[in-house]
Motif scaffolding. Structure first.
Motif, PDB file in Angstrom:
ATOM      1  N   LYS A   1       0.744  -1.249   0.019  1.00 24.72           N
ATOM      2  CA  LYS A   1       0.047   0.071   0.177  1.00 24.72           C
ATOM      3  C   LYS A   1       1.033   1.212  -0.140  1.00 24.72           C
ATOM      4  N   ASN A   2       2.222   1.170   0.753  1.00 25.41           N
ATOM      5  CA  ASN A   2       2.810   2.362   0.775  1.00 25.41           C
ATOM      6  C   ASN A   2       4.026   2.022  -0.108  1.00 25.41           C
ATOM      7  N   ILE A   3       4.261   1.610  -0.932  1.00 21.88           N
ATOM      8  CA  ILE A   3       5.281   1.186  -1.939  1.00 21.88           C
ATOM      9  C   ILE A   3       6.030   2.443  -2.330  1.00 21.88           C
ATOM     10  N   HIS A   4       5.000   3.419  -2.761  1.00 21.99           N
ATOM     11  CA  HIS A   4       5.555   4.666  -3.259  1.00 21.99           C
ATOM     12  C   HIS A   4       6.173   5.477  -2.164  1.00 21.99           C
ATOM     13  N   GLU A   5       5.841   5.638  -0.976  1.00 20.57           N
ATOM     14  CA  GLU A   5       6.474   6.130   0.187  1.00 20.57           C
ATOM     15  C   GLU A   5       7.636   5.682   0.519  1.00 20.57           C
ATOM     16  N   LEU A   6       7.662   4.351   0.575  1.00 20.44           N
ATOM     17  CA  LEU A   6       9.021   3.533   0.692  1.00 20.44           C
ATOM     18  C   LEU A   6      10.178   3.605  -0.023  1.00 20.44           C
ATOM     19  N   ALA A   7       9.622   3.952  -1.717  1.00 19.22           N
ATOM     20  CA  ALA A   7      10.632   3.938  -2.452  1.00 19.22           C
ATOM     21  C   ALA A   7      11.479   5.159  -2.165  1.00 19.22           C
ATOM     22  N   SER A   8      10.537   6.360  -1.932  1.00 20.51           N
ATOM     23  CA  SER A   8      11.104   7.751  -1.729  1.00 20.51           C
ATOM     24  C   SER A   8      11.952   7.851  -0.575  1.00 20.51           C
ATOM     25  N   ASP A   9      11.657   7.142   0.454  1.00 21.10           N
ATOM     26  CA  ASP A   9      12.442   7.257   1.689  1.00 21.10           C
ATOM     27  C   ASP A   9      13.705   6.391   1.918  1.00 21.10           C
ATOM     28  N   SER A  10      13.567   5.324   0.834  1.00 20.01           N
ATOM     29  CA  SER A  10      14.748   4.250   0.812  1.00 20.01           C
ATOM     30  C   SER A  10      15.988   4.680   0.691  1.00 20.01           C
ATOM     31  N   LYS A  11      17.107   4.571   1.661  1.00 20.18           N
ATOM     32  CA  LYS A  11      18.332   4.871   1.490  1.00 20.18           C
ATOM     33  C   LYS A  11      19.220   3.908   1.080  1.00 20.18           C
ATOM     34  N   SER A  12      18.734   2.440   1.057  1.00 15.75           N
ATOM     35  CA  SER A  12      19.612   1.491   0.255  1.00 15.75           C
ATOM     36  C   SER A  12      19.442   1.584  -1.122  1.00 15.75           C
ATOM     37  N   LEU A  13      18.573   2.383  -1.570  1.00 13.47           N
ATOM     38  CA  LEU A  13      18.392   2.261  -3.135  1.00 13.47           C
ATOM     39  C   LEU A  13      18.593   3.833  -3.542  1.00 13.47           C
ATOM     40  N   LYS A  14      19.338   4.375  -2.918  1.00 11.34           N
ATOM     41  CA  LYS A  14      19.615   5.915  -3.222  1.00 11.34           C
ATOM     42  C   LYS A  14      20.175   6.060  -4.574  1.00 11.34           C
ATOM     43  N   ASN A  15      20.833   5.207  -5.072  1.00  6.89           N
ATOM     44  CA  ASN A  15      21.433   5.314  -6.673  1.00  6.89           C
ATOM     45  C   ASN A  15      20.478   5.016  -7.694  1.00  6.89           C
TER      46      ASN A  15
ATOM     47  N   ALA B   1      -4.641  -4.710  -1.347  1.00  5.08           N
ATOM     48  CA  ALA B   1      -3.637  -3.739  -0.975  1.00  5.08           C
ATOM     49  C   ALA B   1      -3.073  -3.270  -2.551  1.00  5.08           C
ATOM     50  N   ALA B   2      -2.829  -4.146  -3.491  1.00  3.68           N
ATOM     51  CA  ALA B   2      -2.225  -3.614  -4.440  1.00  3.68           C
ATOM     52  C   ALA B   2      -2.966  -2.526  -5.308  1.00  3.68           C
ATOM     53  N   PHE B   3      -4.408  -2.311  -5.089  1.00  2.00           N
ATOM     54  CA  PHE B   3      -5.055  -1.428  -5.672  1.00  2.00           C
ATOM     55  C   PHE B   3      -5.044  -0.202  -4.829  1.00  2.00           C
ATOM     56  N   GLU B   4      -4.721  -0.120  -3.362  1.00  2.00           N
ATOM     57  CA  GLU B   4      -4.373   1.238  -2.689  1.00  2.00           C
ATOM     58  C   GLU B   4      -3.377   1.690  -3.177  1.00  2.00           C
ATOM     59  N   SER B   5      -2.269   1.118  -3.501  1.00  2.00           N
ATOM     60  CA  SER B   5      -1.046   1.648  -4.046  1.00  2.00           C
ATOM     61  C   SER B   5      -1.126   2.735  -5.121  1.00  2.00           C
TER      62      SER B   5
ATOM     63  N   ASN C   1       4.351  -6.447 -13.260  1.00  2.00           N
ATOM     64  CA  ASN C   1       4.724  -7.212 -12.250  1.00  2.00           C
ATOM     65  C   ASN C   1       3.680  -7.180 -10.999  1.00  2.00           C
ATOM     66  N   LEU C   2       3.120  -6.027 -10.832  1.00  2.00           N
ATOM     67  CA  LEU C   2       1.887  -5.996  -9.932  1.00  2.00           C
ATOM     68  C   LEU C   2       0.903  -6.715 -10.315  1.00  2.00           C
ATOM     69  N   ILE C   3       0.594  -7.015 -11.757  1.00  2.00           N
ATOM     70  CA  ILE C   3      -0.513  -7.825 -12.212  1.00  2.00           C
ATOM     71  C   ILE C   3      -0.105  -9.357 -11.967  1.00  2.00           C
ATOM     72  N   ILE C   4       1.053  -9.527 -12.004  1.00  2.00           N
ATOM     73  CA  ILE C   4       1.599 -10.794 -11.510  1.00  2.00           C
ATOM     74  C   ILE C   4       1.502 -11.244 -10.001  1.00  2.00           C
ATOM     75  N   PHE C   5       1.708 -10.063  -9.468  1.00  2.36           N
ATOM     76  CA  PHE C   5       1.611 -10.382  -7.770  1.00  2.36           C
ATOM     77  C   PHE C   5       0.126 -10.596  -7.392  1.00  2.36           C
TER      78      PHE C   5
END
Length: 367
Positions: free
Chosen positions: A210-224, A322-326, A338-342
């Motif tokens: 549900k919060n994948i967009h926010e997690l991607a924005s805050d992710s420090k391990s994927l900063k590159n 939850a996928a539709f709430e993202s 990939n989301l359709i597959i999930f």
């Protein structure tokens, strides 16, 4: 910064009780193996004596006073053997909880996992307390009577009323009752706690999707990486997380499929026979409350299995929505594919079955 949650802490009290009841395995065990043989032989002797007593007194009033405990006595012996046989699967399921994918990504997920550990302990101590009260009454009530009687009516091929003999036999039978009761607690709560942990993993996976967009924005391990790539990476991790959840469920299900079948059959028999015994007991008598507490414990056994397995089904069903709430509409085409597959992977809720036949849920409990 989120803290690391030790998920095996949820099983701590349960594992201690399993070890105390001789249901655990250690490398190079010697004295503990002797203890396990003593426990198992005591349970077998106890159940055999009860079967002989019932067979010798069938059709008399004496047999109705004790036959309601016979299914439970046999149940523990069979479940203990099956648990030991499947111990490697049990151990693998516990080790699977140490996967890094099962750890929280943010504070809300950290709270979900901490609450699941706390709930697991509450479930254990609640059931343990109920059973402790029941067996305490079972062991103490015979001492209030004038005649020398044992906690349970067994077939004894000698005069047990002799001095010292009675006391020793009384202590032995109380020991057998403790082994029976607390082995049941250890086995039943292990499955329930496993279901609590599975439900918690479904909750944090749901929160991640549900919060994948926010997690991607805050992710420090994927900063590159750019934001789209971050979302795609996290989604792949979610798919892997779900696969690990299903793998864990498979281990628990395979470990308990025969145990569940024995539990449902024996608990159903105990409920039927104890209801009959309750109708014959004098209302508000000590024996009445003894049988009543026994019936509550037998009902609670099935309820624990059905309630928490049903919770897993409910929580896993939320993954699809939850996928539709993202914010999938703001993502890349690869992410959408990939989301359709999930969603196709999670569209069928997780459901546990008794030997792949009977679903373990509240409908089965109420039916």
């Amino acid at each position: 910064m989120v803290s690391h949650i030790h998920l095996q802490e949820a099983f701590k009290q349960n594992i201690i009780l399993l070890k105390a009841m001789g249901l655990w395995f250690f490398d190079g065990e010697t004295f503990y193996k002797l203890f396990k043989y003593f426990v198992q032989s005591s349970l077998v002797f106890d159940s055999t004596s009860l079967i002989i007593y019932v067979a010798k007194n069938i059709g008399t009033k004496n047999v109705t006073d004790t036959i309601y405990s016979l299914p439970g006595s046999l149940e523990v012996v069979l479940q203990s053997v099956l648990f030991r046989r499947n111990f490697q699967l049990i151990e693998r399921s516990l080790n699977n909880l140490q996967q890094p994918q099962f750890q929280p990504r943010n504070k809300s997920q950290e709270k979900i996992l901490k609450d699941s550990v706390s709930l697991s302990k509450t479930v254990f101590f609640s059931f343990f307390g109920l059973v402790f009260v029941m067996i305490s009454m079972w062991m103490v009530i015979p001492l209030t009577k004038k005649d020398k009687v044992l906690p349970t009516k067994y077939w004894i091929p000698f005069d047990y009323t002799l001095p010292v003999v009675y006391e020793l036999l009384y202590i032995f039978e109380c020991t057998c009752i403790i082994f029976h009761a607390f082995s049941n607690v250890a086995l039943d709560t292990f499955f329930s706690i496993a279901m609590v942990q599975i439900g918690a993993q479904c909750d944090i996976l749901c929160d991640t999707i549900k919060n994948i967009h926010e997690l991607a924005s805050d992710s420090k391990s994927l900063k590159n990486e750019n934001e789209y790539n971050k979302m795609e990476t996290i989604l792949i991790e979610c798919i892997h997380h779900y696969n690990l959840i299903t793998e864990y469920i498979s281990l628990v299900s395979n470990s308990f499929k025969e145990i569940l079948m024995i539990q449902f059959v024996c608990s159903s028999l105990m409920l039927c026979v104890s209801m009959y015994e309750l109708s014959l007991s004098e209302p508000m008598s000590a024996h009445f409350f003894q049988v009543f507490l026994f019936q509550i414990s037998a009902t609670n056994e099935i309820f624990l299995y059905c309630w928490f397995a049903n919770e897993v089904t409910i929580k896993s069903a939320k993954l699809f929505y939850a996928a539709f709430e993202s914010r999938w509409y703001e993502s890349s085409k690869i992410f959408k594919k990939n989301l359709i597959i999930f969603t196709h992977q999670v569209k069928k809720p997780i459901c546990l079955y008794v030997w792949n036949i009977i679903p373990v849920d509240l409908n089965t409990f109420s039916g």
